[in-house]
Scaffold this motif. Structure first.
Motif, PDB file in Angstrom:
ATOM      1  N   LYS A 194      -4.992  -1.102  -7.349  1.00 14.39           N
ATOM      2  CA  LYS A 194      -5.392  -2.426  -6.909  1.00 14.39           C
ATOM      3  C   LYS A 194      -6.862  -2.694  -7.244  1.00 14.39           C
ATOM      4  CE  LYS A 194      -4.022  -5.313  -3.269  1.00 14.39           C
ATOM      5  NZ  LYS A 194      -2.664  -5.326  -2.888  1.00 14.39           N
ATOM      6  N   LEU A 224       8.684  -1.556 -15.447  1.00 14.60           N
ATOM      7  CA  LEU A 224       8.389  -2.093 -14.120  1.00 14.60           C
ATOM      8  C   LEU A 224       6.884  -1.998 -13.909  1.00 14.60           C
ATOM      9  CD1 LEU A 224       9.433  -2.980 -11.230  1.00 14.60           C
ATOM     10  CD2 LEU A 224       9.362  -0.558 -10.639  1.00 14.60           C
ATOM     11  N   GLU A 265       1.478  -2.555  -8.732  1.00 11.79           N
ATOM     12  CA  GLU A 265       0.083  -2.487  -8.324  1.00 11.79           C
ATOM     13  C   GLU A 265       0.044  -1.870  -6.936  1.00 11.79           C
ATOM     14  OE1 GLU A 265      -3.376  -5.584  -8.698  1.00 11.79           O
ATOM     15  OE2 GLU A 265      -2.211  -5.998  -6.906  1.00 11.79           O
ATOM     16  N   ASP A 268      -2.339   0.886  -3.959  1.00 14.88           N
ATOM     17  CA  ASP A 268      -3.592   1.562  -3.630  1.00 14.88           C
ATOM     18  C   ASP A 268      -3.267   2.907  -2.986  1.00 14.88           C
ATOM     19  OD1 ASP A 268      -2.694   0.911  -1.126  1.00 14.88           O
ATOM     20  OD2 ASP A 268      -4.194  -0.626  -0.748  1.00 14.88           O
ATOM     21  N   THR A 328      -3.072   3.526   0.326  1.00 13.14           N
ATOM     22  CA  THR A 328      -2.491   3.468   1.664  1.00 13.14           C
ATOM     23  C   THR A 328      -0.974   3.617   1.584  1.00 13.14           C
ATOM     24  OG1 THR A 328      -2.072   1.103   1.619  1.00 13.14           O
ATOM     25  CG2 THR A 328      -4.255   1.809   2.391  1.00 13.14           C
ATOM     26  N   ALA A 337       0.943   1.595   3.337  1.00 11.89           N
ATOM     27  CA  ALA A 337       1.477   0.336   3.853  1.00 11.89           C
ATOM     28  C   ALA A 337       2.603  -0.225   2.988  1.00 11.89           C
ATOM     29  CB  ALA A 337       0.354  -0.685   3.975  1.00 11.89           C
ATOM     30  N   ASP A 338       2.510  -0.022   1.675  1.00 13.09           N
ATOM     31  CA  ASP A 338       3.510  -0.629   0.798  1.00 13.09           C
ATOM     32  C   ASP A 338       4.588   0.363   0.355  1.00 13.09           C
ATOM     33  OD1 ASP A 338       1.898   0.941  -0.730  1.00 13.09           O
ATOM     34  OD2 ASP A 338       1.642  -0.468  -2.363  1.00 13.09           O
ATOM     35  N   GLN A 388       8.259  -0.962   0.440  1.00 10.09           N
ATOM     36  CA  GLN A 388       8.406  -2.013  -0.576  1.00 10.09           C
ATOM     37  C   GLN A 388       8.499  -1.411  -1.968  1.00 10.09           C
ATOM     38  OE1 GLN A 388       7.218  -5.088  -2.052  1.00 10.09           O
ATOM     39  NE2 GLN A 388       7.508  -6.553  -0.382  1.00 10.09           N
ATOM     40  N   ARG A 394       9.381   1.577  -2.709  1.00  7.78           N
ATOM     41  CA  ARG A 394      10.623   2.338  -2.825  1.00  7.78           C
ATOM     42  C   ARG A 394      11.777   1.405  -3.212  1.00  7.78           C
ATOM     43  NH1 ARG A 394      12.162   7.285  -1.752  1.00  7.78           N
ATOM     44  NH2 ARG A 394      10.263   7.903  -0.703  1.00  7.78           N
ATOM     45  N   THR A 395      11.830   0.238  -2.573  1.00  2.38           N
ATOM     46  CA  THR A 395      12.897  -0.704  -2.911  1.00  2.38           C
ATOM     47  C   THR A 395      12.806  -1.113  -4.376  1.00  2.38           C
ATOM     48  OG1 THR A 395      12.982  -1.540  -0.663  1.00  2.38           O
ATOM     49  CG2 THR A 395      13.853  -2.984  -2.385  1.00  2.38           C
ATOM     50  N   ARG A 396      11.590  -1.418  -4.823  1.00  2.00           N
ATOM     51  CA  ARG A 396      11.441  -1.853  -6.208  1.00  2.00           C
ATOM     52  C   ARG A 396      11.800  -0.748  -7.183  1.00  2.00           C
ATOM     53  NH1 ARG A 396       6.251  -5.100  -7.693  1.00  2.00           N
ATOM     54  NH2 ARG A 396       5.350  -4.987  -5.620  1.00  2.00           N
ATOM     55  N   GLU A 416      13.672   1.966  -6.619  1.00  2.00           N
ATOM     56  CA  GLU A 416      15.118   2.254  -6.561  1.00  2.00           C
ATOM     57  C   GLU A 416      15.887   1.207  -7.359  1.00  2.00           C
ATOM     58  OE1 GLU A 416      17.034   2.731  -2.740  1.00  2.00           O
ATOM     59  OE2 GLU A 416      15.603   4.284  -2.140  1.00  2.00           O
ATOM     60  N   PHE A 464      14.817  -0.588  -9.783  1.00  2.00           N
ATOM     61  CA  PHE A 464      14.545  -0.389 -11.210  1.00  2.00           C
ATOM     62  C   PHE A 464      15.430   0.731 -11.759  1.00  2.00           C
ATOM     63  CE2 PHE A 464      11.797   1.661 -14.535  1.00  2.00           C
ATOM     64  CZ  PHE A 464      11.856   0.629 -15.462  1.00  2.00           C
TER      65      PHE A 464
END
Ligand code: SF4
Ligand code: SF4
Lengths: 256, 423
Positions: free
Chosen positions: B373, B397, B400, B402, B404, B406-407, B410, B412-414, B416, B418
């Motif tokens: 990021k 794919l 972006e 950092d 942390t 926190a994402d 999210q 993981r979903t993207r 998986e 892909f």
């Protein structure tokens, strides 16, 4: 054999049941609530009570709570499932699916019935159902009331993409005595702009563009999207079950 | 971790805060690394190094300093190790890869700075990393804007030398870089008190080339149809390579390569057949940043190559060893380094060529292009990279992120999705 797709989204949990002939014989939606584990359990109970013999079930869980469905045979992401579901619902092999979910928004490009590419919003909730919900709450409306009200508004803009800042913008607009429909208009514009800019990151094919997920019932949002994308955006009532139906279709491939 | 408190205290570290870091690292390493199955036995060396990452190597460095040697801390793969070693100096990488250091960096840097820079500055100013305390001199470079300005802040706290990187790759830029290498050599000589001779420089060029070859041997085995080592383990080897003694690094990498070559012959894979082969491209992953590899490898994918500075950019291309005069040698060094393709250059089409070549060589099913990021360079170049890959019919794919967590879900979903998309 029965094929069950369970879609645990951040706001709503849906399930769909297909029979041997891949006909949709049952569908249901309920709020996810605070515990996806409990929601999954309640879905299991409902299914058991509906008289479907559990030995004859193949199931796939999807959605952000997909890991909280211990009884599912498999998990598949909502991106694949929404794609599959939309292909089935619209009977079209080449299309673009825009799914505005509670937590995130995805634009999925489908070629020959398969996901070819997709984009998904980053961490922030701009352009998602969550954004709409927060703004509707601030204005003491339901999300669908807000959408319909927006149709009569105009001439107002929310410039902030961040939900938190946009909320304060809405509050100051209210404070300034701006008309409710104008604020609603600005909210819908902001969502549609965000979705359109997301779509521009992907080359859309010339096929159908369809809107799935919870917001597919907001007809005005669909109209605004048509305008921004310069494409005809279609939707149908069962599109909110696209993820669950897609998951059920994925379940048809499970061998035990 | 063994007891190195006294050493840390003498280094002027913030022990209390450092304890917090020591408390989380073993669990993180256990979860991400030790949970893997059928790891190569030779990974025991790197496991040991990580287990005492703030102990063993720092203690070695301090021993050498007692003998009068100097330690140079670097932040970029363009800074030539050869020059430092020829003057009897020691190089250690200093890039921060943990969120732990970010808040201390944010105390002095804009929030919209890339996490690698924030963590590096934070590790120094927060006094929570022994390597940042040990280094006698920091060597920066004018690669990206964030780093350039960060050096000014770090330079107030520690002796800092900055190499001026060219922005383009024309012949005159290579010459300019050669002059920069010579200037740097003079600074190193002054700091260590040792003179660089052609013989010593030839020797150090050879040492670093051998290290590059050893690392490349490990990568070579990842091109096989069976995958003999996880991406996470290969990444760990690369991350530690920045800190370790170069000869030991080569020796250990060669030992690992022996084992992996045997595994390839025996058809041993650490992933089930059909696992999707992924090439990761983009920004560096400094230790202990294992986030993306971990998500990929627990989502049905296997990382088989990294086109990053903690990957191929670190070891590809060798310095020509035939030079006999310092001038020839410095030119050879400059040419090798200018053959690495970081997004800080323009134009940088060679990087795209590299990525397409690697995708083919490692027989990848898809590419994940990652950028830290707020890294404007790699983010912008990502557009060109993704476009070229799509045109070549290679799924890609872009991500972006950092330091942390926190994402994580999210992502993981993207990832998986892909991998599902790869079929
Ligand atoms: S990404 Fe560029 S600036 Fe960063 S370490 Fe690599 S070469 Fe240096
Ligand atoms: S990742 Fe980008 S912003 Fe960060 S240090 Fe490297 S080049 Fe600079």
């Amino acid at each position: 054999m029965y094929y069950i797709g369970i879609d645990i989204g951040s706001t709503c949990a849906k399930y769909a049941v297909l029979n041997e002939k891949k006909e949709l014989i049952r569908k249901h939606v309920q709020p996810t609530g605070w515990s996806s584990v409990e929601t999954a359990e309640s879905i299991r109970t409902q299914l058991a009570e509906s008289g479907i013999p559990w030995e004859e079930v193949r199931s796939v869980a999807t959605g952000y709570g997909r890991v909280s469905v211990p009884f599912a045979d498999k998990t598949v992401t909502e991106i694949t499932c929404h794609g599959r579901g939309a292909v089935w619902l619209h009977n079209s092999e080449n299309m673009t699916v825009i799914d505005i979910g509670g937590q995130d928004t995805k634009v999925i490009c489908i070629e020959d019935g398969m996901v070819k590419d997709f984009v998904m919003n980053d961490k922030c909730s701009a352009g998602t159902g969550r954004f709409l919900e927060v703004m509707a709450n601030t204005m003491a409306l339901t999300p669908s009331e807000l959408c319909e009200l927006a149709r009569d508004g105009g001439n107002t803009k929310i410039s902030s993409m961040c939900t938190v800042f946009a909320e304060s913008e809405v509050i100051s607009l209210i404070g300034r005595g701006e008309k409710k429909e104008n604020i609603a208009y600005a909210v819908v514009e902001s969502i549609a702009d965000k979705v359109a800019s997301q779509s521009s990151r992907m080359s859309m094919n010339s096929g159908l563009v369809c809107l799935t997920g919870g917001l597919c019932e907001c007809d005005y949002l669909r109209e605004v999207l048509c305008d921004k994308l310069k494409r005809d955006v279609v939707t149908q009532p069962d599109d909110r079950y696209a993820g669950a139906i897609g998951a059920a279709l994925m379940a048809t491939g499970i061998r035990r | 971790m063994a007891n190195y408190r006294e050493m840390w205290e003498q280094l002027g570290m913030d022990l209390e805060n450092h304890d917090n870091l020591c408390a989380v690292l073993p669990t993180a390493f256990g979860d991400v690394y030790l949970s893997q199955e059928n790891r190569p036995e030779s990974m025991d060396f790197w496991d040991m190094v990580v287990a005492d990452i703030h102990g063993i190597r720092p203690a070695e460095l301090i021993e050498e300093q007692k003998k009068g040697r100097k330690v140079f801390g670097t932040f970029c793969v363009y800074v030539p190790d050869e020059v430092v070693i020829a003057a009897d100096g020691i190089v250690t990488g200093l890039c921060g890869g943990s969120q732990f250091w970010v808040p201390d960096g944010e105390a002095v840097l804009p929030k919209s700075t890339c996490p690698l820079i924030k963590a590096s500055v934070g590790a120094r100013l927060g006094k929570t990393c022994p390597f940042f305390r040990i280094a006698d001199m920091y060597v920066g470079e004018t690669t990206c804007d964030g780093k350039k300005k960060a050096w000014e802040i770090l330079g107030k706290d520690v002796p800092m030398y900055v190499m001026d990187m060219p922005q383009m790759k024309r012949a005159k830029d290579v010459t300019k870089w050669m002059e920069e290498v010579e200037d740097f050599a003079a600074v190193v000589e002054k700091t260590t008190g040792k003179t660089i001779t052609p013989e010593k420089l030839a020797e150090s060029i050879h040492i670093i080339n051998e290290k590059r070859k050893a690392l490349a041997r490990v990568y070579e085995t990842r091109k096989a149809d069976v995958i003999p080592i996880s991406g996470k383990d290969a990444l760990l080897m690369m991350q530690i390579a920045f800190f370790d003694d170069p000869e030991r690094c080569a020796q250990m990498a060669n030992r690992l390569a022996d084992e992996l070559e045997q595994r390839v012959k025996d058809g041993v894979s650490v992933f089930p057949a059909g696992t999707k082969r992924i090439l990761v491209t983009g920004t560096p992953m400094a230790i202990p940043n294992w986030k993306l590899h971990h998500i990929i490898e627990t989502s049905g994918g296997a990382v088989v190559c990294e086109e990053t500075c903690t990957g191929t950019r670190y070891f590809e291309n060798l310095v020509d060893e035939t030079g006999t005069t310092l001038e020839e040698q410095y030119r050879a060094i400059a040419e090798r380094y200018m053959g690495i393709h970081c997004a800080c250059f323009t134009p940088n089409t060679e990087r795209v060529d590299d990525i397409l070549r690697l995708a083919k060589e490692y027989k990848v099913d898809g590419v994940i292009d990652v950028n830290l990021k707020f890294c404007c360079l790699y983010d912008t170049e990502g557009y060109v990279v993704e476009k070229a890959l799509k045109e070549a019919g290679i799924p890609v794919l872009g991500i972006e992120t950092d330091y942390t967590d926190a994402d994580a879900e999210q992502l993981r979903t993207r990832i998986e999705a892909f991998i599902e998309m790869l079929g």
